[in-house]
Design an enzyme around this catalytic site. Structure first.
Site, PDB file in Angstrom:
ATOM      1  CG  ASN A  12      -2.126   0.653   1.765  1.00 30.28           C
ATOM      2  OD1 ASN A  12      -1.786   1.941   0.799  1.00 30.28           O
ATOM      3  ND2 ASN A  12      -2.684   1.172   2.169  1.00 30.28           N
ATOM      4  CG  HIS A  60     -12.646   4.112   3.933  1.00 29.49           C
ATOM      5  ND1 HIS A  60     -13.547   4.932   4.966  1.00 29.49           N
ATOM      6  CD2 HIS A  60     -11.574   3.892   3.831  1.00 29.49           C
ATOM      7  CE1 HIS A  60     -12.935   5.174   4.649  1.00 29.49           C
ATOM      8  NE2 HIS A  60     -11.250   5.483   5.011  1.00 29.49           N
ATOM      9  CG  ASN A 109      -6.691   9.467  11.203  1.00 25.15           C
ATOM     10  OD1 ASN A 109      -7.295  10.697  11.905  1.00 25.15           O
ATOM     11  ND2 ASN A 109      -5.631   8.631  11.275  1.00 25.15           N
ATOM     12  NE  ARG A 129      -9.817  13.024   4.729  1.00 22.84           N
ATOM     13  CZ  ARG A 129      -9.524  12.013   4.253  1.00 22.84           C
ATOM     14  NH1 ARG A 129     -10.748  10.968   3.555  1.00 22.84           N
ATOM     15  NH2 ARG A 129      -8.469  11.170   4.907  1.00 22.84           N
TER      16      ARG A 129
HETATM   17  P1  ADP Z   1      -7.105   5.449   8.990  1.00 19.30           P
HETATM   18  O1  ADP Z   1      -8.884   5.980   8.338  1.00 19.30           O
HETATM   19  O2  ADP Z   1      -5.688   6.780   8.568  1.00 19.30           O
HETATM   20  O3  ADP Z   1      -6.018   4.062   7.963  1.00 19.30           O
HETATM   21  P2  ADP Z   1      -7.904   4.549  11.457  1.00 19.30           P
HETATM   22  O4  ADP Z   1      -8.938   3.405  11.301  1.00 19.30           O
HETATM   23  O5  ADP Z   1      -6.429   3.731  12.131  1.00 19.30           O
HETATM   24  O6  ADP Z   1      -6.880   5.523  11.042  1.00 19.30           O
HETATM   25  O7  ADP Z   1      -8.293   5.631  12.941  1.00 19.30           O
HETATM   26  C1  ADP Z   1      -8.118   5.627  13.338  1.00 19.30           C
HETATM   27  C2  ADP Z   1      -8.308   6.270  14.475  1.00 19.30           C
HETATM   28  O8  ADP Z   1      -8.989   6.046  15.472  1.00 19.30           O
HETATM   29  C3  ADP Z   1      -7.531   7.620  15.711  1.00 19.30           C
HETATM   30  O9  ADP Z   1      -7.507   9.246  14.834  1.00 19.30           O
HETATM   31  C4  ADP Z   1      -8.275   7.783  16.912  1.00 19.30           C
HETATM   32  O10 ADP Z   1      -8.724   9.197  16.342  1.00 19.30           O
HETATM   33  C5  ADP Z   1      -9.516   6.620  16.613  1.00 19.30           C
HETATM   34  N1  ADP Z   1      -8.930   5.775  17.005  1.00 19.30           N
HETATM   35  C6  ADP Z   1      -7.993   4.519  17.880  1.00 19.30           C
HETATM   36  N2  ADP Z   1      -7.788   4.186  19.071  1.00 19.30           N
HETATM   37  C7  ADP Z   1      -8.949   4.989  19.496  1.00 19.30           C
HETATM   38  C8  ADP Z   1     -10.182   4.538  21.031  1.00 19.30           C
HETATM   39  N3  ADP Z   1      -9.562   4.014  21.832  1.00 19.30           N
HETATM   40  N4  ADP Z   1     -10.279   5.977  20.715  1.00 19.30           N
HETATM   41  C9  ADP Z   1     -10.914   6.547  20.158  1.00 19.30           C
HETATM   42  N5  ADP Z   1     -10.504   6.884  19.302  1.00 19.30           N
HETATM   43  C10 ADP Z   1      -9.663   5.947  18.622  1.00 19.30           C
END
Ligand code: ADP
Length: 398
Positions: free
Chosen positions: A7, A180, A211, A241
């Protein structure tokens, strides 16, 4: 059969080596800061300690070269030779209207992928660079492209057309593509199995909340609508965003903030969302701490996010004539107990009854609705790499 999943981002490469016999991850890792000072490879062989390898990594070819060297390294490697890699699966952001499923990459296919760069100027070129790098380093290994948009190609025109002139759709492909897709496909297929209902009869709403966040209506196993649009900026507000806004705000803010098109694009992608509302952070954990300490803007950002996700669930229940299951996945969806509870509260009229005790869970497949809830609610961790590996295996399987 061992599949190398790649990726490529503009300055990063995420990878996994997956053994398809038991779908286990043999090694995974991340190359960061490609072409920037301080580049480094973090390699995680299964069952061993991670290794951090700082080095000068000028481009994607060099990044992939370093990853392959790590995979065969006598100390921290996991395979004896590169010949053990049977195929490479690449995540590709945009498949346009050309690719509605994963595809074996030929020169003709690669030209078409490259031709879609206008649609995703930040993401598509690094994807192409990653494919070319692997072709160069593994010329005899088959390569497969798995597209973020492909799963959504089943949307009907009423869902994917925007109310701009038809000419612009024909000329520039201005329409909703959705993103996604690999994740929505994986969790909706998983949920359909948990439901125990024939897939053709199932109506599932998948909430990929990370995110970047998107919500998809999956009817009869097919995406029929999704919240992201022509780009991943559309839909709910996200980490940084803005999500859907009144389009007339764009020229007004360009004038007021003295921004050109690129500046406005950056503003909407990087400075808005829950970060822009709260002024605190794009990370939901930080927002929750701040809100608990009484920060009203952090609370507003969280409330807006939950409200907007809930609104999509209502809309998609209407679009599908009902809903059998709601799925939460990705960083926020898998880990944020409070957000899941808040999104579901008020959906009782649809037959959604969340169970607070069952919902008190993170990161593992769980039915989080009450036993007698008419609509099932599931937490299903996503696994995009596994989907890429499975598709690659299917297209190259020996
Ligand atoms: P991406 O879209 O970059 O793949 P992810 O799916 O990994 O992102 O999501 C990342 C986000 O998940 C972080 O920015 C955070 O806001 C949220 N996150 C991760 N762990 C927790 C948690 N324990 N509680 C709340 N939010 C969380």
């Amino acid at each position: 059969m061992k599949i190398f999943v790649v990726n490529c981002g503009s300055s990063s490469i995420k990878y996994q080596l997956i053994n398809m016999e038991d779908e286990s991850v043999i090694a995974k890792g991340l190359v960061e800061r490609i072409g920037i000072e301080g580049s480094c490879l973090t390699h995680r062989p299964a069952g061993k300690d991670k290794v951090v390898l700082p080095s000068v990594i000028p481009d994607h070819v060099d990044g992939i070269k370093k990853v392959l060297a790590a995979l065969v390294d006598p100390n921290y490697g996991v395979i004896k030779s590169m010949d053990e890699i049977d195929a490479v699966g690449h995540r590709v952001v945009h498949g346009g209207e050309i690719f509605d499923k994963s595809v074996l990459i030929t020169e003709e296919v690669l030209k078409k992928i490259e031709g879609l760069s206008d649609m995703a100027p930040l993401h598509q070129p690094p994807n192409v660079a990653g494919i070319r790098a692997c072709q160069k380093l593994m010329p005899n290994t088959p390569q497969v492209g798995v597209f973020d948009t492909a799963f959504h190609q089943t949307m009907p025109p009423v869902a994917y057309m925007f109310g701009v002139k038809y000419d612009e759709y024909k000329k520039y492909g201005i329409r909703k593509y959705g993103f996604h897709g690999t994740s929505h496909r994986y969790v909706s297929e998983y949920a359909a199995k948990l439901l125990g209902k024939p897939v053709e009869e199932s109506r599932i709403i998948t909430c990929h909340l990370g995110n970047g966040s998107s919500i998809t209506a999956v009817k009869g196993g097919k995406s029929v609508d999704t919240s992201m649009g022509f780009t991943p900026l559309d839909g709910v507000l996200m980490g940084t965003r803005c999500g859907s806004i009144d389009p007339a705000i764009v020229p007004i803010l360009m004038q007021k903030l003295n921004l050109d098109a690129a500046g406005m694009d950056k503003y909407m992608n990087k400075e808005c969302g829950v970060l822009g509302i709260s002024g605190v952070s794009s990370d939901f954990r930080d927002l929750e701490s701040a809100a608990a300490e009484g920060n009203k803007r952090a609370q507003l950002a969280l409330d807006m996010f939950c409200y907007q996700v809930k609104r999509y669930i209502g809309a998609y229940a209407a679009a599908m004539g009902g809903v059998d299951a709601i799925v939460f996945t990705a960083g926020v969806g898998e880990n944020d107990i409070g957000t899941r509870a808040k999104v579901c509260s008020g959906l009782e009229f649809l037959g959604v009854e969340l169970d607070p005790e069952r919902n008190n869970v993170r990161g593992k497949v769980t039915e989080i609705s009450k036993a007698d809830s008419k609509v099932k609610v599931y937490l299903i961790p996503t696994n995009e790499e596994l989907v890429i590996a499975r598709d690659t295996n299917m297209l190259c399987g020996k």
